[in-house]
Design a protein around this motif. Structure first.
Motif, mmCIF file in Angstrom:
data_model
loop_
_atom_site.group_PDB
_atom_site.id
_atom_site.type_symbol
_atom_site.label_atom_id
_atom_site.label_comp_id
_atom_site.label_asym_id
_atom_site.label_seq_id
_atom_site.Cartn_x
_atom_site.Cartn_y
_atom_site.Cartn_z
ATOM 1 N N MET A 1 0.629 5.830 17.458
ATOM 2 C CA MET A 1 1.227 4.611 17.956
ATOM 3 C C MET A 1 2.343 4.197 17.018
ATOM 4 S SD MET A 1 -0.567 0.890 18.700
ATOM 5 C CE MET A 1 -2.034 1.562 17.995
ATOM 6 N N THR A 2 3.509 3.897 17.552
ATOM 7 C CA THR A 2 4.619 3.421 16.736
ATOM 8 C C THR A 2 4.909 1.971 17.070
ATOM 9 O OG1 THR A 2 6.240 4.198 18.346
ATOM 10 C CG2 THR A 2 5.634 5.713 16.586
ATOM 11 N N HIS A 3 5.568 1.281 16.156
ATOM 12 C CA HIS A 3 5.878 -0.134 16.304
ATOM 13 C C HIS A 3 7.360 -0.324 16.005
ATOM 14 C CE1 HIS A 3 1.534 -1.187 16.339
ATOM 15 N NE2 HIS A 3 1.465 -0.080 15.630
ATOM 16 N N PRO A 4 8.223 -0.022 16.977
ATOM 17 C CA PRO A 4 9.662 -0.075 16.713
ATOM 18 C C PRO A 4 10.163 -1.468 16.378
ATOM 19 C CG PRO A 4 9.207 0.246 19.053
ATOM 20 C CD PRO A 4 7.913 0.419 18.345
ATOM 21 N N ASN A 5 9.301 -2.510 16.590
ATOM 22 C CA ASN A 5 9.737 -3.871 16.272
ATOM 23 C C ASN A 5 9.610 -4.194 14.788
ATOM 24 O OD1 ASN A 5 6.946 -3.637 16.664
ATOM 25 N ND2 ASN A 5 6.708 -5.852 16.892
ATOM 26 N N VAL A 6 9.047 -3.294 13.986
ATOM 27 C CA VAL A 6 8.959 -3.527 12.545
ATOM 28 C C VAL A 6 10.300 -3.186 11.908
ATOM 29 C CG1 VAL A 6 7.835 -2.857 10.405
ATOM 30 C CG2 VAL A 6 6.485 -3.080 12.496
ATOM 31 N N ALA A 7 10.896 -4.177 11.294
ATOM 32 C CA ALA A 7 12.224 -3.966 10.724
ATOM 33 C C ALA A 7 12.163 -3.212 9.406
ATOM 34 C CB ALA A 7 12.914 -5.316 10.521
ATOM 35 N N ALA A 8 11.160 -3.535 8.583
ATOM 36 C CA ALA A 8 11.112 -2.914 7.256
ATOM 37 C C ALA A 8 9.693 -2.915 6.728
ATOM 38 C CB ALA A 8 12.029 -3.652 6.280
ATOM 39 N N VAL A 9 9.438 -1.939 5.880
ATOM 40 C CA VAL A 9 8.215 -1.894 5.088
ATOM 41 C C VAL A 9 8.624 -2.034 3.632
ATOM 42 C CG1 VAL A 9 6.341 -0.426 4.264
ATOM 43 C CG2 VAL A 9 6.899 -0.477 6.706
ATOM 44 N N VAL A 10 7.977 -2.946 2.924
ATOM 45 C CA VAL A 10 8.222 -3.141 1.501
ATOM 46 C C VAL A 10 6.943 -2.769 0.749
ATOM 47 C CG1 VAL A 10 8.727 -4.795 -0.330
ATOM 48 C CG2 VAL A 10 9.925 -4.952 1.863
ATOM 49 N N VAL A 11 7.038 -1.760 -0.101
ATOM 50 C CA VAL A 11 5.895 -1.316 -0.901
ATOM 51 C C VAL A 11 6.119 -1.776 -2.334
ATOM 52 C CG1 VAL A 11 4.504 0.636 -1.656
ATOM 53 C CG2 VAL A 11 5.612 0.703 0.584
ATOM 54 N N LEU A 12 5.173 -2.543 -2.850
ATOM 55 C CA LEU A 12 5.283 -3.074 -4.211
ATOM 56 C C LEU A 12 4.681 -2.063 -5.187
ATOM 57 C CD1 LEU A 12 4.195 -6.754 -3.449
ATOM 58 C CD2 LEU A 12 6.462 -5.698 -3.252
ATOM 59 N N ALA A 13 5.552 -1.417 -5.959
ATOM 60 C CA ALA A 13 5.103 -0.322 -6.829
ATOM 61 C C ALA A 13 5.785 -0.384 -8.193
ATOM 62 C CB ALA A 13 5.394 1.018 -6.157
ATOM 63 N N ALA A 14 6.020 -1.594 -8.689
ATOM 64 C CA ALA A 14 6.788 -1.728 -9.928
ATOM 65 C C ALA A 14 5.930 -1.802 -11.178
ATOM 66 C CB ALA A 14 7.679 -2.976 -9.851
ATOM 67 N N GLY A 15 4.635 -2.056 -11.032
ATOM 68 C CA GLY A 15 3.799 -2.259 -12.201
ATOM 69 C C GLY A 15 3.481 -0.977 -12.951
ATOM 70 N N GLN A 16 3.251 -1.107 -14.255
ATOM 71 C CA GLN A 16 2.893 0.045 -15.073
ATOM 72 C C GLN A 16 1.432 0.411 -14.885
ATOM 73 O OE1 GLN A 16 4.653 2.176 -17.172
ATOM 74 N NE2 GLN A 16 2.713 3.264 -17.260
ATOM 75 N N GLY A 17 0.587 -0.607 -14.666
ATOM 76 C CA GLY A 17 -0.834 -0.339 -14.555
ATOM 77 C C GLY A 17 -1.438 -0.055 -15.907
ATOM 78 N N THR A 18 -1.396 -1.052 -16.794
ATOM 79 C CA THR A 18 -1.806 -0.830 -18.178
ATOM 80 C C THR A 18 -3.265 -0.407 -18.301
ATOM 81 O OG1 THR A 18 -2.232 -3.209 -18.378
ATOM 82 C CG2 THR A 18 -0.076 -2.417 -19.088
ATOM 83 N N ARG A 19 -4.103 -0.820 -17.363
ATOM 84 C CA ARG A 19 -5.519 -0.465 -17.454
ATOM 85 C C ARG A 19 -5.767 1.016 -17.173
ATOM 86 N NH1 ARG A 19 -8.400 -4.960 -13.853
ATOM 87 N NH2 ARG A 19 -6.297 -5.213 -13.023
ATOM 88 N N MET A 20 -4.785 1.699 -16.607
ATOM 89 C CA MET A 20 -4.924 3.142 -16.421
ATOM 90 C C MET A 20 -4.795 3.880 -17.757
ATOM 91 S SD MET A 20 -5.426 3.650 -13.166
ATOM 92 C CE MET A 20 -5.040 5.359 -12.815
ATOM 93 N N LYS A 21 -4.156 3.200 -18.732
ATOM 94 C CA LYS A 21 -3.932 3.797 -20.057
ATOM 95 C C LYS A 21 -3.298 5.186 -19.918
ATOM 96 C CE LYS A 21 -7.752 1.235 -22.152
ATOM 97 N NZ LYS A 21 -6.867 0.164 -22.604
ATOM 98 N N SER A 22 -2.153 5.194 -19.258
ATOM 99 C CA SER A 22 -1.500 6.463 -18.934
ATOM 100 C C SER A 22 0.008 6.320 -19.028
ATOM 101 C CB SER A 22 -1.898 6.887 -17.513
ATOM 102 O OG SER A 22 -1.182 8.038 -17.110
ATOM 103 N N ALA A 23 0.666 7.405 -19.451
ATOM 104 C CA ALA A 23 2.127 7.437 -19.423
ATOM 105 C C ALA A 23 2.654 7.562 -18.000
ATOM 106 C CB ALA A 23 2.640 8.607 -20.269
ATOM 107 N N LEU A 24 1.801 8.012 -17.087
ATOM 108 C CA LEU A 24 2.193 8.161 -15.689
ATOM 109 C C LEU A 24 2.066 6.814 -14.983
ATOM 110 C CD1 LEU A 24 2.904 10.373 -13.516
ATOM 111 C CD2 LEU A 24 0.461 10.372 -12.953
ATOM 112 N N PRO A 25 3.111 6.385 -14.254
ATOM 113 C CA PRO A 25 2.988 5.123 -13.515
ATOM 114 C C PRO A 25 1.752 5.137 -12.612
ATOM 115 C CG PRO A 25 5.268 5.877 -13.483
ATOM 116 C CD PRO A 25 4.456 6.978 -14.112
ATOM 117 N N LYS A 26 1.105 3.989 -12.511
ATOM 118 C CA LYS A 26 -0.169 3.920 -11.817
ATOM 119 C C LYS A 26 -0.100 4.491 -10.398
ATOM 120 C CE LYS A 26 -1.744 -0.068 -10.281
ATOM 121 N NZ LYS A 26 -2.451 -1.376 -10.176
ATOM 122 N N VAL A 27 0.951 4.132 -9.666
ATOM 123 C CA VAL A 27 1.008 4.518 -8.253
ATOM 124 C C VAL A 27 1.204 6.016 -8.052
ATOM 125 C CG1 VAL A 27 1.830 2.265 -7.499
ATOM 126 C CG2 VAL A 27 3.500 4.049 -8.127
#
Length: 489
Positions: A1-27
């Motif tokens: 199923m597609t939803h052509p009325n959706v103008a945009a998707v915004v994914v929030l992925a800016a955090g480091q995720g300090t609790r992961m204790k990793s050099a790799l970004p959490k996401v």
């Protein structure tokens, strides 16, 4: 199923995720064949949004490279300073100033989100004519989570954080899942008014809901059918738990489709893998990447397949295969290693302690045991003797060996590439083949054996070997004497 009325998707992925204790970004931490971010993008893909914006900050270059490789349609938007989820959403909307229509806002660390859940949220938002709709979940233990406060008509009045909640509000089990769909213009208007008067000094996306309610906008909430869908991932323990849940879902779907999974607790299958009905997965199996297993095939126990295709009726036992093509009715293992470029045609066999690389093995041909086959083509119906090595590397370049159809090569052969063995040819055991062998010929490439009598007695006197040899000679002499005596009677 597609939803052509959706103008945009915004994914929030800016955090480091300090609790992961990793050099790799959490996401970017992987589970089930994708990164966390990759799972979120897969869930929103059916929306067919005109824009997919991923807000990046910590590790932005790494995240942007990941997007370019796995989701080139997604556009990274940089949040220079991580000033909260509300600020991140505002940065994303500012990147598309003429954006109009519904916008989906979702966190990048929710790898269990399913496309059905996202689709239901968008459908509910559209059907109700809401200005903003929040995804919610009903949970058994809501401690620490923002509670959803509803009006009598079902509309959402507020998201109340636990520290601000009354006793009655703390008893509410419906919580905020952190996924929203709202009108772009209304979101911009509210985000412009969101303050940062809190302990963290950040702008929170949850405040948008309260501002819109205050101005009389219609705000709704859609409950997720499965509250597990909305679970985030903040540390390695949670990552392991999400990985297990995701794998359980994959295996459950496979078993419902007719796949036998003998031991789900020890079987791991990526979401990108396909397995046909009546396939059998034994304990200890790991199927990764783009691997496909056809109907009737048996994999395992204790096999790992990465980006490997397994044909119908094939058997792969205790093997490690990467980038290989295993044809129908092929037998692999136990303890075989198939490296990239391996192609095994119907009915072929690669047996115990055999390694292959960039090798094509023809229909019905066998490499039964203790061999290395690299940069080679083997025709149909041929047999490669035990302990054979295809010598393909001269220290600078790789070279190719060709074995014809219905050839028989002896044990402990070395084929020094480039070399061709013709159809129906034989090679003697222990041969080092450096020249082409014509069809139907027998190649013998080994030194003539010579025995140096008495060497052990002279060079290894007093050893166990010397004593054993002396005893054997004595026994042989005695036997000869007895035979001679009997012969004279």
């Amino acid at each position: 199923m597609t939803h052509p009325n959706v103008a945009a998707v915004v994914v929030l992925a800016a955090g480091q995720g300090t609790r992961m204790k990793s050099a790799l970004p959490k996401v970017l931490h992987p589970l089930g064949g994708r990164s966390m971010l990759g799972h979120v993008l897969a869930a929103v893909e059916p929306l067919a949004a005109r824009h997919t914006l991923v807000v990046v900050g910590a590790g932005r270059e790494t995240v942007a490279e990941h997007l370019a490789a796995t989701a080139p349609g997604a556009r990274p938007v940089v949040q220079e300073e991580q000033n909260g989820s509300g600020h991140a959403a505002a940065v994303a909307l500012a990147a598309v100033p003429d954006l109009e229509g519904p916008v989906l806002l979702v966190n990048g660390d929710a790898p269990l989100l399913r496309r059905e859940t996202i689709g239901a949220l968008v459908d509910a938002h559209t059907a109700a004519g809401n200005v903003l709709t929040v995804l919610t979940a009903e949970v058994d233990e809501p401690t620490g989570l923002g509670r959803i406060v509803r009006a009598e008509d079902g509309g959402v009045l507020a998201i109340v954080e636990e520290r601000d909640a009354t006793d009655a509000q703390r008893a509410i089990r419906e919580v905020n899942a952190g996924v929203y769909v709202g009108d772009a213009a209304a979101l911009r208007r509210a985000l412009d008014r969101v303050g940062a008067a809190n302990d963290q000094g950040e702008q929170y996306l949850t405040d948008v809901l309260g501002l819109l309610v205050a101005e009389g906008a219609r705000v709704g909430g859609e409950r997720a059918a499965d509250p597990v869908d909305v679970l985030g991932c903040n540390d390695r323990r949670e990552l392991a738990a999400r990985r297990r849940t995701l794998n359980d879902r994959v295996l459950d779907e496979l078993m419902r489709s007719g796949v036998t999974v003998v031991d789900p607790a020890t079987t791991w299958v990526d979401v990108t893998v396909t397995v046909g009905p009546d396939a059998l997965l034994e304990p200890g199996v790991q199927l990764q990447g783009t691997t496909s297993v056809a109907s009737g095939a048996v994999v395992g126990p204790d096999s790992t397949l990465v980006d490997t295709a397994v044909g119908e009726g094939a058997s792969v036992v205790r093997a490690h295969c990467v980038g290989a093509e295993i044809g129908p009715d092929v037998s692999v293992g136990p303890f075989a290693y198939l490296r990239p470029g391996t192609r095994l045609h119907a009915g072929a066999k690669v047996g115990t302690f055999v390694e292959t690389k960039n090798a094509e093995v023809g229909a019905g041909s066998k490499v039964p045991h203790l061999s290395y086959v690299g940069d080679a083509t083997i025709g149909e119906g041929s047999n490669i003797g035990a302990a054979t090595v295809f010598v393909n590397y001269d220290g600078v370049h790789k070279h190719h060996t060709t074995i014809g159809s219905h050839a028989r090569t002896g044990a402990d052969n070395m084929f020094v590439a480039p070399v061709t063995i013709g159809d129906g040819a034989y090679t003697a055991a222990g041969s080092v083949i450096t020249s082409d062998v014509p069809p139907g010929a027998m190649a013998v490439a080994r030194a003539t054996q010579r025995n140096v009598a008495g060497w052990v007695a002279r060079r290894r006197p007093g050893t166990a070997a010397a004593k054993a040899a002396e005893a054997a000679r004595g026994a042989a002499a005695g036997t000869a004497t007895d035979t001679g005596t009997r012969g004279s009677e």
